[in-house]
Scaffold this motif. Sequence first.
Motif, short mmCIF file in Angstrom:
data_model
loop_
_atom_site.label_atom_id
_atom_site.label_comp_id
_atom_site.label_asym_id
_atom_site.label_seq_id
_atom_site.Cartn_x
_atom_site.Cartn_y
_atom_site.Cartn_z
N ALA A 182 -6.08 -19.80 -16.26
CA ALA A 182 -6.97 -19.81 -16.08
C ALA A 182 -7.26 -18.41 -17.56
O ALA A 182 -8.21 -18.04 -18.71
CB ALA A 182 -8.23 -19.79 -15.35
N GLU A 183 -6.78 -17.55 -17.10
CA GLU A 183 -6.52 -16.47 -18.71
C GLU A 183 -4.75 -15.62 -18.82
O GLU A 183 -4.87 -14.69 -18.84
CB GLU A 183 -8.07 -14.61 -17.69
N TYR A 184 -4.13 -16.65 -18.57
CA TYR A 184 -2.77 -16.44 -18.91
C TYR A 184 -2.83 -15.70 -20.21
O TYR A 184 -1.95 -14.34 -20.13
CB TYR A 184 -1.54 -17.44 -19.00
N GLU A 185 -3.55 -16.03 -20.97
CA GLU A 185 -3.40 -15.09 -22.67
C GLU A 185 -3.31 -13.73 -22.34
O GLU A 185 -2.59 -12.74 -22.91
CB GLU A 185 -3.70 -15.40 -23.52
N ALA A 186 -4.09 -12.80 -21.56
CA ALA A 186 -4.49 -11.77 -21.51
C ALA A 186 -3.86 -10.87 -20.55
O ALA A 186 -3.58 -9.68 -20.38
CB ALA A 186 -5.82 -11.52 -20.68
N GLN A 187 -2.69 -12.24 -20.03
CA GLN A 187 -1.61 -10.82 -18.75
C GLN A 187 -0.20 -11.40 -19.46
O GLN A 187 0.90 -11.77 -18.56
CB GLN A 187 -1.65 -11.71 -17.46
N ALA A 188 0.07 -11.52 -21.21
CA ALA A 188 1.41 -11.65 -20.98
C ALA A 188 2.85 -10.93 -21.13
O ALA A 188 3.37 -11.60 -20.51
CB ALA A 188 1.33 -10.96 -23.10
N ASP A 189 2.46 -9.62 -19.87
CA ASP A 189 3.55 -9.03 -19.65
C ASP A 189 3.92 -9.59 -18.21
O ASP A 189 4.66 -9.82 -18.09
CB ASP A 189 2.66 -7.40 -18.85
N VAL A 190 3.13 -10.51 -18.10
CA VAL A 190 3.22 -11.11 -16.35
C VAL A 190 4.31 -12.58 -17.01
O VAL A 190 5.62 -12.56 -16.17
CB VAL A 190 2.31 -11.68 -15.63
N TRP A 191 4.21 -13.14 -17.85
CA TRP A 191 4.62 -14.69 -18.35
C TRP A 191 6.01 -14.03 -19.24
O TRP A 191 6.50 -15.43 -19.03
CB TRP A 191 3.83 -14.84 -18.55
N GLU A 192 5.69 -12.93 -19.76
CA GLU A 192 6.50 -13.26 -21.04
C GLU A 192 7.78 -13.07 -20.90
O GLU A 192 8.78 -13.40 -21.38
CB GLU A 192 6.07 -11.68 -21.88
N PRO A 193 7.91 -12.39 -19.59
CA PRO A 193 9.59 -12.18 -19.80
C PRO A 193 9.75 -13.38 -18.90
O PRO A 193 11.33 -13.95 -19.12
CB PRO A 193 9.43 -11.54 -18.37
N PHE A 194 9.48 -15.02 -18.89
CA PHE A 194 9.93 -16.00 -18.61
C PHE A 194 9.45 -17.24 -19.15
O PHE A 194 9.91 -18.00 -19.06
CB PHE A 194 8.66 -16.41 -16.91
N ALA A 195 9.27 -16.11 -20.24
CA ALA A 195 8.52 -17.46 -21.22
C ALA A 195 9.25 -18.93 -21.41
O ALA A 195 8.94 -20.09 -21.43
CB ALA A 195 7.99 -16.79 -23.04
N SER A 196 11.00 -18.64 -22.05
CA SER A 196 11.82 -19.32 -22.41
C SER A 196 12.20 -20.13 -21.54
O SER A 196 13.28 -20.86 -21.84
CB SER A 196 12.41 -19.02 -24.07
N ARG A 197 12.71 -19.15 -20.08
CA ARG A 197 12.69 -19.40 -18.65
C ARG A 197 12.05 -20.63 -18.09
O ARG A 197 10.86 -21.05 -18.48
CB ARG A 197 13.54 -18.77 -17.97
N HIS A 242 -5.30 -28.05 -19.67
CA HIS A 242 -5.89 -29.29 -18.50
C HIS A 242 -7.09 -28.94 -17.91
O HIS A 242 -8.36 -29.01 -17.66
CB HIS A 242 -4.63 -29.59 -17.19
N LEU A 243 -6.88 -27.55 -16.88
CA LEU A 243 -8.30 -27.10 -16.23
C LEU A 243 -9.38 -26.71 -17.58
O LEU A 243 -10.13 -26.24 -17.11
CB LEU A 243 -7.63 -25.47 -15.70
N ARG A 244 -8.64 -26.06 -18.06
CA ARG A 244 -10.12 -25.98 -19.62
C ARG A 244 -10.76 -26.93 -19.48
O ARG A 244 -11.56 -27.23 -19.99
CB ARG A 244 -9.73 -25.14 -20.95
N SER A 245 -9.99 -27.76 -19.63
CA SER A 245 -11.03 -29.04 -19.91
C SER A 245 -11.68 -30.15 -18.96
O SER A 245 -12.69 -30.63 -19.13
CB SER A 245 -9.87 -30.51 -20.37
N MET A 246 -11.21 -29.57 -17.74
CA MET A 246 -11.86 -30.29 -16.52
C MET A 246 -13.61 -29.86 -16.53
O MET A 246 -14.00 -28.85 -17.28
CB MET A 246 -11.80 -29.03 -15.48
#
Lengths: 428, 284
Positions: A182-197, A242-246
Amino acid sequence: MDALEGTHWDVIVSGTGLQQSLLVLALSRSNKKILHVDRNDFYGGNEAAFSLQEARSWVIERPSSYSLGARAVEKPSGPDESGASTKLGPSRAYSLSLAPHLIFTRSALLPILVSSKVHRQLEFLPVGSWWVFNRSPEDPSSSPTAGPKLTKIPSSREDVFASDAIEIRSKRALVKFLRFVAEYEAQADVWEPFASRPFTDFLVEHFKLPKDLHDPLLALTLSLEHHSHTTTILALQRIARHLRSMGVFGAGFGSLIPKWGGLSEIAQVACRAGAVGGAVYILGTGVVRVESDEKVGEQNDDGSSQSRAVRVGLGGGISVTADWIVGSRDDLPSRTTRGGLEDAATPGSSTSQSVSRAIFIVSSPLVPLFPPISEGSPRPAGAVVYFPSGSISTEESDQGSNAPPIYVFAHSSDTGECPSGQTMMTPN
Amino acid sequence: MADSGAGSAPKPSSSVKLVLLGEAAVGKSSLVMRFVNNDFQENKEPTIGAAFLTQKCTLPTRTIKFEIWDTAGQERFASLAPMYYRNAQAALVVYDITKASSLTKAQHWVAELQRQASPGIVIALVGNKADLANPSSGTDEEGAEPPAAPPSGPTDTDAPADADGAGVPADGEDASAPPSGADSDDGADGDDAAADARKVPMRTAKAYADEEGLLFFETSAKTGANVAAVFTAIANAIPETSLKGSRGGVGGQTSLGAGRGQEGDRVNLTGRAGDMGAKEGCAC
């Protein structure tokens, strides 16, 4: 047609697909003189919707220049065990959409339709349930009655909690993931290492999500790639969408389908509105020739020497001029003289993907696919069924393990695409 | 705006989508302007975005709200979209009585409607520009001119129009030219009365209309003659069973079969779409 010879237009638009049609709608409200042509004798281009008969001739007669591969129409003649009527209705009772789409409720398209008021001529129906196809268990003895089945994807966190199918621990992990998305944009540190994995790596390594919960999440990505090629960044964007469209237009659904054949209907409505705004329409007449024309250029009255005027040859030997000509590569001649055209498309980027698509007319309303979604929400007319990579045997999956998943868009007869008692299934 | 029906108990009201068809310049738009502008509910939308005009027609037992769709010129190069015919419950196919080829074209449109539109569609064949004909030219006996509706009377007339032919006498003989082909539609080809521009005998068109089961009228958008009568006859001819609730123009054949209600089963884009637009900004 002859009346057109020698006429001059502000803009000639070739092709009546959704984008071109919306462009004409916008231009027609800016007092532009527009000629809108299509070499096809139907509206909608690659998004067209057809009666049975039209679909058949489209399959058989399309010129080979069309950017489409092999295609075929079949009417199964197998035995009718159930005794149910497998008869097709009259040709015009069908509206076979070449390219069914889900329109997410947050799509930028919808505000455009509303602000231009063309939405009043359209009807939108909700897409309700999303399903995942589960193979029969590896060990059939563990559950003798279990065959392949469809499992509904929870549409909300409440659904997750209410579900019997998910273990408590998995539920926690899942809800944690959903909160994160829901707020992934603000938590780039979490997903950025996985971005292209691969997205599944992210689910396992960061959220410890068990494997049986991967498929529902992968389904929501609508990724046409095998999951090993579905990147975390793509998946996060899609699941967040998807979630934000609900709930935007009512509880329990996040995407819509236009009645009567999808995007084709929007294109037609936009074109009609364009015509109301003064655009002139000719079907069955394509642009066959485009060349720059100095004589026309001199008439340019804004003082600039950068005239864009072009001479345009239409089918039937008609020649007209225009300041601008717009069209996709499918709808414009491949060669133009003396650089009269700018090819705005990035040339030949080799990212082309091929998609296999089929349209099945099913002689059952398949009521269980379209359960009511929520009190007060309209009855769903669409459903999505996700077949994970390799879950069913296809030519591709038999050859290798990286077979893409299959999405089936199911449309009930409420969409007006088939007679009542039947269902349209479009696997992608 | 004053509603002429005010005072009496509200009657059931239904929307009916009516499409206009016919050759260019036969007076399609003029007919509609005559019908719509005479009344209390002129559509106030600006020209842009006016997808259709609306007009009420009040019958003794119900009110019909016509949503009148013009071709917007898309018929010019035979480029009408299927959505134009979609769920149309009525069609006005117009020809020009002073131009024989326009009846041929009208017959083409009737065939197209029978192919494309809902099976139960009510089709009215209308010969316009009746004011250009000699009063007696349509039928050489009985001097039957079209029953003169009050040129600018209220369109919501309670007088039930004769739904099966507007009192046009269909007398037998009269060997008139059949409406075949686009033969000499200008220039006097053998007409006796100099002032009479009529090229399509009324009986010819009437015979065709009867054969195809169409309502038939001759009108003059210019004087208003018979214009209201056409719409009243159409309103009367629409079967009660095919009428939907007040939100309409969309109650079509499939929704009848599927039993899907009108409102509530579709998604209302404007309910919360406004918020959405404000939030995300609109691209246009």
